[in-house]
Design an enzyme around this catalytic site. Structure first.
Site, PDB file in Angstrom:
ATOM      1  N   ASP A  45     -32.261 -21.722 -36.794  1.00 53.06           N
ATOM      2  CA  ASP A  45     -31.150 -21.458 -35.933  1.00 53.06           C
ATOM      3  C   ASP A  45     -31.536 -20.112 -35.363  1.00 53.06           C
ATOM      4  O   ASP A  45     -31.732 -19.111 -35.971  1.00 53.06           O
ATOM      5  CB  ASP A  45     -29.649 -21.233 -36.803  1.00 53.06           C
ATOM      6  CG  ASP A  45     -28.770 -20.493 -35.849  1.00 53.06           C
ATOM      7  OD1 ASP A  45     -28.006 -21.269 -35.164  1.00 53.06           O
ATOM      8  OD2 ASP A  45     -28.478 -19.230 -35.865  1.00 53.06           O
ATOM      9  N   TYR A  50     -30.905 -13.543 -29.174  1.00 56.37           N
ATOM     10  CA  TYR A  50     -31.682 -13.166 -30.232  1.00 56.37           C
ATOM     11  C   TYR A  50     -33.294 -12.691 -29.687  1.00 56.37           C
ATOM     12  O   TYR A  50     -34.145 -11.922 -30.526  1.00 56.37           O
ATOM     13  CB  TYR A  50     -32.213 -13.947 -31.574  1.00 56.37           C
ATOM     14  CG  TYR A  50     -30.720 -14.660 -32.052  1.00 56.37           C
ATOM     15  CD1 TYR A  50     -29.667 -13.884 -31.858  1.00 56.37           C
ATOM     16  CD2 TYR A  50     -30.854 -15.487 -33.185  1.00 56.37           C
ATOM     17  CE1 TYR A  50     -28.278 -14.012 -32.550  1.00 56.37           C
ATOM     18  CE2 TYR A  50     -29.687 -15.768 -33.907  1.00 56.37           C
ATOM     19  CZ  TYR A  50     -28.447 -15.290 -33.616  1.00 56.37           C
ATOM     20  OH  TYR A  50     -27.313 -15.707 -34.318  1.00 56.37           O
ATOM     21  N   LYS A  75     -28.350 -21.061 -28.942  1.00 57.90           N
ATOM     22  CA  LYS A  75     -27.141 -20.941 -28.392  1.00 57.90           C
ATOM     23  C   LYS A  75     -27.281 -20.133 -26.898  1.00 57.90           C
ATOM     24  O   LYS A  75     -28.310 -19.278 -26.659  1.00 57.90           O
ATOM     25  CB  LYS A  75     -26.338 -19.893 -29.214  1.00 57.90           C
ATOM     26  CG  LYS A  75     -26.516 -20.164 -30.741  1.00 57.90           C
ATOM     27  CD  LYS A  75     -25.716 -19.397 -31.546  1.00 57.90           C
ATOM     28  CE  LYS A  75     -25.990 -19.351 -33.055  1.00 57.90           C
ATOM     29  NZ  LYS A  75     -27.366 -18.444 -33.527  1.00 57.90           N
ATOM     30  N   HIS A 108     -22.506 -19.591 -27.677  1.00 61.58           N
ATOM     31  CA  HIS A 108     -22.645 -18.563 -28.778  1.00 61.58           C
ATOM     32  C   HIS A 108     -21.277 -17.883 -29.098  1.00 61.58           C
ATOM     33  O   HIS A 108     -21.052 -17.575 -30.224  1.00 61.58           O
ATOM     34  CB  HIS A 108     -23.542 -17.391 -28.061  1.00 61.58           C
ATOM     35  CG  HIS A 108     -24.124 -16.641 -29.460  1.00 61.58           C
ATOM     36  ND1 HIS A 108     -25.394 -16.151 -29.350  1.00 61.58           N
ATOM     37  CD2 HIS A 108     -23.553 -16.130 -30.488  1.00 61.58           C
ATOM     38  CE1 HIS A 108     -25.642 -15.582 -30.588  1.00 61.58           C
ATOM     39  NE2 HIS A 108     -24.357 -15.578 -31.141  1.00 61.58           N
TER      40      HIS A 108
END
Ligand code: NDP
Length: 293
Positions: A45, A50, A75, A108
């Site tokens: 994930d 990120y 996401k 997200h």
């Protein structure tokens, strides 16, 4: 070691236990994910926000695993909401990951202050799903009201809602709504990582009840929490950059919690979230550009 597989509402299968990389620095991501693959994780994930999708892709390519072996989910960030923006954001993520198809693509966050942008982004996910660019679509941090509105205004029922779930914050009402619509609950901060980062509470890892259950099974508190998720039918995606913990968090398929132990963990719910209130996420305070691939 027998792993557990879950089936999404569109028939796609995924490993129940995956590997998270939030706050894993970009230059450590490939190493951490490679270690996760080595010990047996097959679901990763990540997220555009990120800034480490490339590391996930690098680890996959170096792993020798085939594309069918690995379930990759990412996401889209709120700054890329809107229909065309979301379609383009998929391309950015797919290129950074180095894959043609993403297994599960999530929004997200709901952007509650600009919900029409959220709906348009979800419609882009529906298009990507119809075109076979993603195998499943879903959301993250959608609370009951926004999830209900999404269900009313769009066509494809999300396969997953990835939300904060750990012993101190369990969101049972939302989980019940998921069950009604055959939406899989995927737990983020499954071992209470978010509480470790400073909500001022004693960490779930130091909780006495969890510690006693762990001792009874000769397992660690983290392993007990992950077992609790799995036995209650959730997907969980613990994160670590430490090889010993990466292995520990996957070594949860050789013991079973009793009904009383599950109930004792259920009783630890405080009803207080540690992550940000989803309605507090706006473009003004959380918006940031997601770089091109
Ligand atoms: P976790 O519950 O996975 O906990 C991670 C923290 O616990 C890290 O500090 C890690 O440190 C430490 N840790 C990991 N394993 C152990 C262990 N066995 N014993 C003791 N400490 C341990 O929290 P996260 O917040 O990272 O959530 C997991 C994943 O969920 C994220 O990586 C991300 O993929 C997803 N997520 C999604 C969000 C969303 O909004 N959709 C929000 C937050 C997370 P170390 O690395 O040093 O081992």
């Amino acid at each position: 070691m027998t792993t557990t597989t879950l089936t999404l509402n569109n028939g796609v299968e995924l490993p129940a236990l995956g590997f998270g990389v939030f706050q894993t620095p970009a230059d450590q991501t490939a190493t951490a994910v490679a270690e996760a693959f080595r010990v047996g994780y097959r679901l990763v994930d990540t997220a555009a926000a990120y800034a480490n999708e490339r590391g996930v892709g690098d680890a996959f390519r170096a792993s020798g695993l085939t594309r069918d072996d690995v379930f990759i989910q990412t996401k889209l960030w709120i700054s890329d909401y809107g229909y065309d923006q979301a379609l383009h954001s998929f391309e950015k993520s797919a290129r950074k990951l180095g894959v043609d198809q993403i297994d599960l693509l999530l929004l997200h966050q709901p952007l509650t202050s600009r919900f029409e942008l959220t709906l348009d982004a979800y419609r882009a996910l529906e298009k990507l799903y119809a075109d076979g660019r993603v195998r499943a679509i879903g959301v993250s941090n959608f609370m009951p009201e926004v999830l209900t509105e999404l269900l009313e205004k769009t066509e494809v029922v999300p396969a997953v809602n990835q939300i904060e779930v750990h012993p101190y914050f369990q969101q049972r009402e939302l989980q019940a709504l998921h069950a009604e619509h055959d939406i899989l609950t995927q737990a983020w901060s499954p071992i209470g990582g978010v509480t470790i980062y400073g909500a001022g509470q004693k960490s779930t890892l130091e909780n006495e009840t969890i510690g006693q259950i762990a001792d009874a099974h000769g397992k660690s508190p983290a392993q007990v929490m992950l077992r609790w998720h799995l036995q209650q039918g959730r997907s969980a995606i613990p994160k670590s950059v430490k090889p010993a913990r990466i292995a520990e968090n996957f070594d949860v398929f050789d013991f079973e919690l009793t009904g009383d132990e599950l109930a004792a963990i259920d009783a630890l719910d405080t009803g207080v979230r540690s992550g940000p209130e989803p309605t507090s996420i706006t473009l003004e305070n959380y918006g940031r550009e997601i770089p091109e691939a």
